[in-house]
Design an enzyme around this catalytic site. Structure first.
Site, PDB file in Angstrom:
ATOM      1  N   ASP A  11      45.773  -7.629  61.493  1.00 44.19           N
ATOM      2  CA  ASP A  11      44.176  -9.156  61.814  1.00 44.19           C
ATOM      3  C   ASP A  11      44.874 -10.176  62.018  1.00 44.19           C
ATOM      4  OD1 ASP A  11      42.776 -10.651  61.072  1.00 44.19           O
ATOM      5  OD2 ASP A  11      42.414 -11.375  59.089  1.00 44.19           O
ATOM      6  N   TYR A 233      50.637 -18.260  50.741  1.00 40.22           N
ATOM      7  CA  TYR A 233      49.036 -17.497  51.280  1.00 40.22           C
ATOM      8  C   TYR A 233      48.658 -17.315  52.799  1.00 40.22           C
ATOM      9  CZ  TYR A 233      45.168 -15.047  50.220  1.00 40.22           C
ATOM     10  OH  TYR A 233      43.239 -14.595  50.469  1.00 40.22           O
ATOM     11  N   LYS A 236      45.112 -11.103  51.781  1.00 43.95           N
ATOM     12  CA  LYS A 236      45.909  -9.921  51.142  1.00 43.95           C
ATOM     13  C   LYS A 236      46.457  -9.654  52.222  1.00 43.95           C
ATOM     14  CE  LYS A 236      45.601 -10.321  46.954  1.00 43.95           C
ATOM     15  NZ  LYS A 236      46.116 -11.077  46.306  1.00 43.95           N
TER      16      LYS A 236
HETATM   17  C1  F6R Z   1      40.410 -12.666  52.047  1.00 40.81           C
HETATM   18  C2  F6R Z   1      39.841 -13.295  52.965  1.00 40.81           C
HETATM   19  C3  F6R Z   1      39.077 -14.237  53.383  1.00 40.81           C
HETATM   20  C4  F6R Z   1      39.706 -15.651  53.293  1.00 40.81           C
HETATM   21  C5  F6R Z   1      38.273 -16.579  53.213  1.00 40.81           C
HETATM   22  C6  F6R Z   1      39.078 -18.252  53.455  1.00 40.81           C
HETATM   23  O1  F6R Z   1      41.805 -11.690  52.290  1.00 40.81           O
HETATM   24  O2  F6R Z   1      40.848 -13.001  54.218  1.00 40.81           O
HETATM   25  O3  F6R Z   1      38.304 -13.946  51.539  1.00 40.81           O
HETATM   26  O4  F6R Z   1      41.089 -16.121  52.059  1.00 40.81           O
HETATM   27  O5  F6R Z   1      37.182 -16.399  54.163  1.00 40.81           O
HETATM   28  O6  F6R Z   1      39.581 -18.149  54.656  1.00 40.81           O
HETATM   29  P1  F6R Z   1      40.436 -19.726  55.155  1.00 40.81           P
HETATM   30  O7  F6R Z   1      40.882 -19.719  54.317  1.00 40.81           O
HETATM   31  O8  F6R Z   1      41.063 -18.756  56.657  1.00 40.81           O
HETATM   32  O9  F6R Z   1      39.316 -20.425  55.241  1.00 40.81           O
HETATM   33 MG    MG Z   2      41.206 -11.761  58.171  1.00 35.86          MG
HETATM   34 MG    MG Z   3      41.987  -7.844  56.636  1.00 30.49          MG
END
Ligand code: F6R
Ligand code: MG
Ligand code: MG
Length: 370
Positions: A11, A233, A236
């Protein structure tokens, strides 16, 4: 001559948020891999996406963990990251966790599934790509295709499958692995892989009685854990897997059948929720509702002399509508639990999310119960 089939993914920026890969990033990857094919680093490739993950599917003759192929992938992700920055995409360079590239992308953030094998006269191979979930999400479908006679008719009626397969299972917490034979040790295998956040199937091998070389994997799954690499974190792990099919292996349809349940996996919003894994065609491999639900796409190729045919988008098929409908029902049902378990992951798994930071703030306000 042996061929290596490599899926390397990362990603490197989402469009918008964590929904999808921008087509300009795929274009950069296509250009880079076209040059590498011309320079004979790889023999063929296909670039695609699943959700916000850029997927490089490559055939070559360099073996697994080859520096040339890993450097090519790393450089491709770096160039795509620059483009993601130019476009202002979200989380540009998200999975590139280090600047010090040392010749192998393992442990640097990208996910890797590679296997080297002697291709048969006709070699069907399927690339599976998941978004918004973790490597253990492959445990159930890989078990079903190679070990469950209710899934794979060949285990019962084809003498070349009847002896079963050998599973290499990794304990990703203790960093140990074990080989288990199926059907003889099926209950031991299930005892481990049912705990999918800790024990993951890494590879599947033929039995010694098979006509296929017993040291050449017939399936391989990426097991990189971003949390373990980054120490915090960072999303995933969104795993990938390669599965060979037919002639002594599960048929293509038996391989796909492993995904017909729409089984529950962990990931989804903020890597913190259980939800159904929805099989989709590439056109629907974008994570939307509640950043999901978690999705899996499958591209099927025939491989000959290092060349890949055009892929067939195997889940882009009404035969999987029933699974998708069930996933949508289950998704809606799970969502109504809001922040409650078992929609939200149990506390042990929430350790690897952002929740501990919230808990820390509450810490001093807790008083002893008298
Ligand atoms: C799960 C994922 C998304 C982010 C969520 C919050 O793997 O990538 O669900 O965890 O959109 O993202 P941030 O913390 O970047 O705002
Ligand atoms: Mg992402
Ligand atoms: Mg992804």
């Amino acid at each position: 001559m042996k061929t290596t089939f490599s899926i390397i993914k990362a990603d490197v920026g989402g469009w918008p948020g964590h929904a999808l890969v921008h087509p300009d990033l795929e274009e950069i990857a296509r250009k880079k891999l076209t040059d590498a094919k011309r320079d004979k680093i790889i023999t063929d490739f296909h670039v695609t996406h699943c959700g916000d993950d850029l997927e490089l599917i490559m055939a070559h003759s360099n073996g697994t963990d080859a520096k040339e192929v890993h450097s090519l992938s790393w450089d491709t992700f770096c160039e795509a990251t620059e483009k993601a920055r130019d476009l202002g995409l979200y989380g540009a360079g998200q999975d590139l966790l280090s600047d010090a590239f040392s010749g192998n992308v393992k442990g640097m953030g990208p996910g890797v599934a590679e296997m080297e094998f002697t291709p048969r006269k006709a070699e069907p191979v399927i690339a599976f790509m998941m978004d918004k979930t973790e490597p253990g999400a492959f445990n159930l479908p890989i078990f079903k295709m190679f070990s469950d006679p209710f899934n794979t008719a060949g285990l019962i009626i084809d003498p070349s499958c009847h002896d079963g397969f050998v599973f290499e299972v990794w304990d990703i917490q203790e960093h140990k692995h074990v080989m288990l034979k199926s059907p003889e040790e099926m209950y031991d295998l299930l005892a481990l892989i049912g705990a999918k956040s800790r024990f993951v199937i890494k590879r599947v091998f033929p039995k010694p009685s098979s006509k296929l070389p017993k040291d050449e994997a017939v399936s391989v799954i990426s097991t990189e854990k971003l949390y373990q690499i980054a120490g915090e974190y960072v999303g995933k792990d969104d795993p990938v897997a390669a599965v060979r099919a037919q002639s002594g292996l599960p048929a293509v349809g038996e391989v796909l059948e492993g995904f017909s349940l729409g089984h529950l996996v962990s990931g989804w919003m903020r890597g913190s929720h259980n939800g159904p894994l929805m099989p989709v065609g590439i056109k629907d491999a974008a994570c939307t509702r509640f950043d999901g639900p978690p999705r899996v796409a499958a591209l099927g190729f025939q491989l000959k002399d290092g060349k890949l045919t055009e892929p067939v988008d195997l889940f882009d098929d009404p035969a999987f509508d029933i699974t998708r409908r069930r996933c949508m029902e289950v998704m809606d049902y799970m969502r109504r639990h809001g922040p409650f378990e078992p929609h939200r992951l149990p506390m042990a798994d929430m350790e690897y999310t952002t929740l501990p930071k919230v808990m820390k703030k509450l810490g001093t306000r807790f008083k002893k119960i008298k």
